[in-house]
Write a protein that holds these residues in place. Structure first.
Motif, PDB file in Angstrom:
ATOM      1  N   VAL A  73       0.849  -1.198   0.000  1.00  0.00           N
ATOM      2  CA  VAL A  73       0.000   0.000   0.000  1.00  0.00           C
ATOM      3  C   VAL A  73       0.883   1.245   0.000  1.00  0.00           C
ATOM      4  N   GLY A  74       1.888   1.264   0.854  1.00  0.00           N
ATOM      5  CA  GLY A  74       2.820   2.386   0.868  1.00  0.00           C
ATOM      6  C   GLY A  74       3.537   2.552  -0.460  1.00  0.00           C
ATOM      7  N   VAL A  77       1.067   4.205  -2.985  1.00  0.00           N
ATOM      8  CA  VAL A  77       0.887   5.628  -2.706  1.00  0.00           C
ATOM      9  C   VAL A  77       2.114   6.418  -3.148  1.00  0.00           C
ATOM     10  N   LEU A  80       2.155   6.621  -7.027  1.00  0.00           N
ATOM     11  CA  LEU A  80       1.245   7.652  -7.532  1.00  0.00           C
ATOM     12  C   LEU A  80       1.850   9.043  -7.372  1.00  0.00           C
ATOM     13  N   ARG A  81       2.461   9.280  -6.227  1.00  0.00           N
ATOM     14  CA  ARG A  81       3.068  10.586  -5.971  1.00  0.00           C
ATOM     15  C   ARG A  81       4.197  10.867  -6.969  1.00  0.00           C
ATOM     16  N   PRO A  91      -6.463  13.396  -8.793  1.00  0.00           N
ATOM     17  CA  PRO A  91      -6.519  12.679  -7.515  1.00  0.00           C
ATOM     18  C   PRO A  91      -7.921  12.229  -7.123  1.00  0.00           C
ATOM     19  N   LEU A 109      -5.984  -2.132  -1.065  1.00  0.00           N
ATOM     20  CA  LEU A 109      -5.767  -0.702  -1.267  1.00  0.00           C
ATOM     21  C   LEU A 109      -7.025   0.091  -0.906  1.00  0.00           C
ATOM     22  N   ALA A 113      -6.390   2.596   2.029  1.00  0.00           N
ATOM     23  CA  ALA A 113      -6.223   3.964   1.520  1.00  0.00           C
ATOM     24  C   ALA A 113      -7.493   4.450   0.834  1.00  0.00           C
ATOM     25  N   ARG A 116      -7.941   7.796  -1.094  1.00  0.00           N
ATOM     26  CA  ARG A 116      -7.331   7.989  -2.415  1.00  0.00           C
ATOM     27  C   ARG A 116      -8.046   7.226  -3.524  1.00  0.00           C
ATOM     28  N   LEU A 276      -1.940  14.299  -5.037  1.00  0.00           N
ATOM     29  CA  LEU A 276      -1.022  13.201  -5.259  1.00  0.00           C
ATOM     30  C   LEU A 276       0.429  13.631  -5.093  1.00  0.00           C
TER      31      LEU A 276
END
Length: 277
Positions: A73-74, A77, A80-81, A91, A109, A113, A116, A276
């Motif tokens: 998951v991290g 994220v 995406l960033r 976003p 996910l 999250a 998001r 994002l």
């Protein structure tokens, strides 16, 4: 950059033992993205053998990623960033789909999250995370065959992963969807929105697909199920595996998973999603 503003993005997670390139080749999402103007991201999972036999840590599954408690998951994220620095991503329109272990990752996910993720469309893989419910409703389209020989529709101990002795216990599709139906505050009874039939690609009986809809729901977050009969574990609308039919079950063209996923996902947005970048 898009002249029409930021683009929707679909995170597309390959199945266990696969990789991003293989999923890209069979999922059929690129053609839909080119026509409908959205971005598809195909991440790689993790493993011990370079880009072979990769998996996602979706909770109780699978393989290397689960055993090593990989923070997928991290990773997503952060991915995406990083991509948003060079591509104008919206976003409020971030979606997830995936096949098998990748479907399980889409669920993970959405649970971990939900701020998001605007909606998910998992295929042939049910949720296996215990971290339920998410902090807010998330629209779900689930696609699964009752005859799936690997991700068992009715739940239970699945067969060993190809070329291994490893098994996982699958959760039954309909009871797990019932948890989402309750969380999204949807009607308890489904309505059958449509039914399709197509001849099998082999000598077996016709394949059927029934789309069940639980709606309207609180905050507009509905739940849908494409319930297939006669098909196997493959990605509907493609020949998705090099493995024999005795392991995967029959391929099917009764629906096209890429088209159906986008048709559902594109209806939703996550208002108030954090930037994002």
């Amino acid at each position: 950059r898009s002249e029409r503003g930021p683009l929707p993005v679909v995170l597309a997670f390959h199945g266990g033992g696969g990789n991003a390139t293989g999923f890209k080749d069979y999922a059929g999402l690129d053609a839909v993205a080119d026509r409908e103007r959205f971005v598809v991201i195909y991440p790689d999972g993790s493993g011990r053998m370079g880009r072979r036999l990769l998996t996602w840590n979706a909770g109780d599954c699978c393989g290397y990623a689960r055993d090593n408690k990989v923070d997928d998951v991290g990773f997503v994220v952060a991915l995406l960033r990083e991509l948003a620095r060079g591509v104008p991503l919206d976003p409020t329109r971030v979606y997830a789909t995936g096949h098998s272990n990748g479907a399980m990752m889409a669920y993970r996910l959405a649970v971990d999250a939900p701020e998001r993720i605007a909606a998910i469309a998992p295929v042939a893989g049910m949720m296996v995370t215990d971290r339920f419910p998410p902090a807010r409703p998330v629209p779900v389209l689930h696609i699964h065959s009752v005859a799936d020989p690997r991700a068992l529709y009715a739940g239970g101990l699945g067969p060993p992963f190809p070329f291994t002795n490893a098994h996982i216990t699958h959760r039954a599709v309909e009871p797990e969807l019932a948890r989402w139906i309750a969380h999204n505050d949807c009607p308890r009874e489904a309505r059958a929105a449509e039914r399709r039939t197509t001849p099998s690609r082999g000598s077996g009986p016709d394949h059927t697909a029934t789309r069940l809809v639980w709606a309207p729901c609180a905050a507009g977050a509905e739940v849908q199920l494409w319930k297939l009969i006669g098909a196997g574990h493959g990605w509907p609308g493609s020949r998705s595996s090099q493995l024999p039919e005795r392991l995967m079950g029959p391929d099917t063209s009764v629906i096209n998973a890429a088209e159906e996923a986008w048709l559902f996902l594109s209806r939703f947005r996550r208002d108030g999603a954090p930037p994002l970048r």
